[in-house]
Design a protein around this motif. Sequence first.
Motif, PDB file in Angstrom:
ATOM      1  N   LYS A   1       0.811  -1.218   0.000  1.00 10.23           N
ATOM      2  CA  LYS A   1       0.000   0.000   0.000  1.00 10.23           C
ATOM      3  C   LYS A   1       0.843   1.266   0.000  1.00 10.23           C
ATOM      4  N   GLY A   2       2.034   1.212   0.572  1.00 10.86           N
ATOM      5  CA  GLY A   2       2.876   2.396   0.603  1.00 10.86           C
ATOM      6  C   GLY A   2       3.822   2.378   1.774  1.00 10.86           C
ATOM      7  N   GLY A   3       4.595   3.448   1.848  1.00  9.74           N
ATOM      8  CA  GLY A   3       5.569   3.562   2.916  1.00  9.74           C
ATOM      9  C   GLY A   3       5.683   4.987   3.403  1.00  9.74           C
ATOM     10  N   ILE A   4       6.104   5.113   4.638  1.00  8.25           N
ATOM     11  CA  ILE A   4       6.346   6.419   5.230  1.00  8.25           C
ATOM     12  C   ILE A   4       7.829   6.507   5.556  1.00  8.25           C
ATOM     13  N   ILE A   5       8.477   7.494   4.967  1.00 10.01           N
ATOM     14  CA  ILE A   5       9.877   7.760   5.296  1.00 10.01           C
ATOM     15  C   ILE A   5       9.844   8.765   6.439  1.00 10.01           C
ATOM     16  N   CYS A   6      10.172   8.300   7.617  1.00 16.52           N
ATOM     17  CA  CYS A   6      10.067   9.132   8.821  1.00 16.52           C
ATOM     18  C   CYS A   6      11.467   9.366   9.384  1.00 16.52           C
ATOM     19  N   TYR A   7      12.215  10.153   8.648  1.00 15.22           N
ATOM     20  CA  TYR A   7      13.618  10.386   8.988  1.00 15.22           C
ATOM     21  C   TYR A   7      13.789  11.228  10.249  1.00 15.22           C
ATOM     22  N   VAL A   8      12.783  12.009  10.589  1.00 14.36           N
ATOM     23  CA  VAL A   8      12.862  12.851  11.791  1.00 14.36           C
ATOM     24  C   VAL A   8      11.745  12.482  12.757  1.00 14.36           C
ATOM     25  N   ASN A   9      11.966  12.793  14.024  1.00 16.89           N
ATOM     26  CA  ASN A   9      10.988  12.441  15.057  1.00 16.89           C
ATOM     27  C   ASN A   9       9.628  13.078  14.819  1.00 16.89           C
ATOM     28  N   GLU A  10       9.600  14.285  14.304  1.00 18.40           N
ATOM     29  CA  GLU A  10       8.339  14.977  14.036  1.00 18.40           C
ATOM     30  C   GLU A  10       7.417  14.129  13.155  1.00 18.40           C
ATOM     31  N   VAL A  11       7.977  13.477  12.141  1.00 22.68           N
ATOM     32  CA  VAL A  11       7.174  12.642  11.241  1.00 22.68           C
ATOM     33  C   VAL A  11       6.758  11.357  11.954  1.00 22.68           C
ATOM     34  N   LYS A  12       7.645  10.801  12.757  1.00 21.41           N
ATOM     35  CA  LYS A  12       7.286   9.608  13.535  1.00 21.41           C
ATOM     36  C   LYS A  12       6.086   9.912  14.429  1.00 21.41           C
ATOM     37  N   GLU A  13       6.117  11.070  15.065  1.00 22.36           N
ATOM     38  CA  GLU A  13       5.028  11.468  15.961  1.00 22.36           C
ATOM     39  C   GLU A  13       3.747  11.778  15.196  1.00 22.36           C
ATOM     40  N   ASN A  14       3.844  12.643  14.183  1.00 23.08           N
ATOM     41  CA  ASN A  14       2.652  13.154  13.506  1.00 23.08           C
ATOM     42  C   ASN A  14       1.985  12.164  12.565  1.00 23.08           C
ATOM     43  N   LEU A  15       2.751  11.331  11.898  1.00 21.96           N
ATOM     44  CA  LEU A  15       2.155  10.388  10.943  1.00 21.96           C
ATOM     45  C   LEU A  15       1.980   8.986  11.509  1.00 21.96           C
ATOM     46  N   LEU A  16       2.872   8.573  12.400  1.00 20.98           N
ATOM     47  CA  LEU A  16       2.821   7.199  12.909  1.00 20.98           C
ATOM     48  C   LEU A  16       2.355   7.109  14.361  1.00 20.98           C
ATOM     49  N   SER A  17       2.079   8.241  14.965  1.00 22.42           N
ATOM     50  CA  SER A  17       1.614   8.302  16.354  1.00 22.42           C
ATOM     51  C   SER A  17       2.597   7.709  17.359  1.00 22.42           C
ATOM     52  N   VAL A  18       3.898   7.819  17.067  1.00 23.23           N
ATOM     53  CA  VAL A  18       4.903   7.408  18.045  1.00 23.23           C
ATOM     54  C   VAL A  18       4.888   8.456  19.155  1.00 23.23           C
ATOM     55  N   SER A  19       4.861   8.008  20.376  1.00 24.80           N
ATOM     56  CA  SER A  19       4.764   8.889  21.540  1.00 24.80           C
ATOM     57  C   SER A  19       5.962   9.834  21.638  1.00 24.80           C
ATOM     58  N   HIS A  20       5.667  11.126  21.811  1.00 26.79           N
ATOM     59  CA  HIS A  20       6.713  12.131  22.014  1.00 26.79           C
ATOM     60  C   HIS A  20       7.535  11.789  23.260  1.00 26.79           C
ATOM     61  N   ASP A  21       6.839  11.378  24.320  1.00 32.88           N
ATOM     62  CA  ASP A  21       7.532  11.039  25.562  1.00 32.88           C
ATOM     63  C   ASP A  21       8.478   9.855  25.371  1.00 32.88           C
ATOM     64  N   LEU A  22       8.044   8.864  24.604  1.00 30.19           N
ATOM     65  CA  LEU A  22       8.907   7.714  24.320  1.00 30.19           C
ATOM     66  C   LEU A  22      10.160   8.161  23.569  1.00 30.19           C
ATOM     67  N   LEU A  23       9.979   8.994  22.567  1.00 33.13           N
ATOM     68  CA  LEU A  23      11.127   9.486  21.795  1.00 33.13           C
ATOM     69  C   LEU A  23      12.072  10.301  22.671  1.00 33.13           C
ATOM     70  N   GLU A  24      11.533  11.087  23.577  1.00 32.19           N
ATOM     71  CA  GLU A  24      12.360  11.891  24.485  1.00 32.19           C
ATOM     72  C   GLU A  24      13.102  11.005  25.482  1.00 32.19           C
ATOM     73  N   GLU A  25      12.390  10.013  26.001  1.00 30.62           N
ATOM     74  CA  GLU A  25      12.966   9.154  27.048  1.00 30.62           C
ATOM     75  C   GLU A  25      13.989   8.165  26.499  1.00 30.62           C
ATOM     76  N   LYS A  26      13.657   7.518  25.385  1.00 30.66           N
ATOM     77  CA  LYS A  26      14.484   6.411  24.893  1.00 30.66           C
ATOM     78  C   LYS A  26      15.242   6.717  23.609  1.00 30.66           C
ATOM     79  N   THR A  27      14.969   7.831  22.958  1.00 38.22           N
ATOM     80  CA  THR A  27      15.456   8.223  21.634  1.00 38.22           C
ATOM     81  C   THR A  27      14.722   7.425  20.561  1.00 38.22           C
ATOM     82  N   ALA A  28      14.923   7.804  19.307  1.00 37.80           N
ATOM     83  CA  ALA A  28      14.248   7.125  18.197  1.00 37.80           C
ATOM     84  C   ALA A  28      14.840   5.753  17.927  1.00 37.80           C
ATOM     85  N   VAL A  29      16.046   5.505  18.443  1.00 35.52           N
ATOM     86  CA  VAL A  29      16.732   4.244  18.154  1.00 35.52           C
ATOM     87  C   VAL A  29      16.559   3.289  19.328  1.00 35.52           C
ATOM     88  N   CYS A  30      15.375   2.683  19.373  1.00 37.19           N
ATOM     89  CA  CYS A  30      15.094   1.704  20.418  1.00 37.19           C
ATOM     90  C   CYS A  30      14.006   0.748  19.923  1.00 37.19           C
TER      91      CYS A  30
END
Length: 171
Positions: free
Chosen positions: A49-78
């Motif tokens: 169906k497609g793909g999302i290139i989420c190179y920055v945290n903003e896209v991870k949060e806004n398009l994929l609903s990755v928690s801002h707190d999770l990204l702050e606490e653990k970084t994007a690489v976890c």
Amino acid sequence: MDFEGKIISREVSELLWEREKTVATAESCTGGRIAEAIIAVPGASKYFKGGIICYVNEVKENLLSVSHDLLEEKTAVCEEVAVAMVKGACKVLNTDYAVAATGIAGPGGGTKEIPVGTIWLAVGTLDNVTTFKLEEDQGRDINLSVATNKAMMMLRDFLQAEIVPTEDTES
């Protein structure tokens, strides 16, 4: 794409095609390479169906609903972010399966805690996600190639595990 990669792409294609299931990607460090491997087989529009290139945290949060707190606490690489990316891709792209990659391909960007070559891969559904951590730095090009091939192998293995035949117990 190498010969082994083409074989794996074909196997993934056959598994998805036969079951009439769909897949999407959520890629950070791999930048679309996994999607490219999926669509390498003719007829991929039936299941990809497609793909999302989420190179920055903003896209991870806004398009994929990755928690801002999770990204702050653990970084994007976890592992947790990779899992959230799979679930987010399944939801936003309305697919049965998704593949995600998040990491540091290099040559720079690594830290003592998260060195270059650390890449988390995840494959699964909204309810069931499997992960794998790559940790060896072999240079940017090889890191990305290894991550793409491993992600495709994980997708193939995940799909194969889901089609284990059930025994007829009412004989």
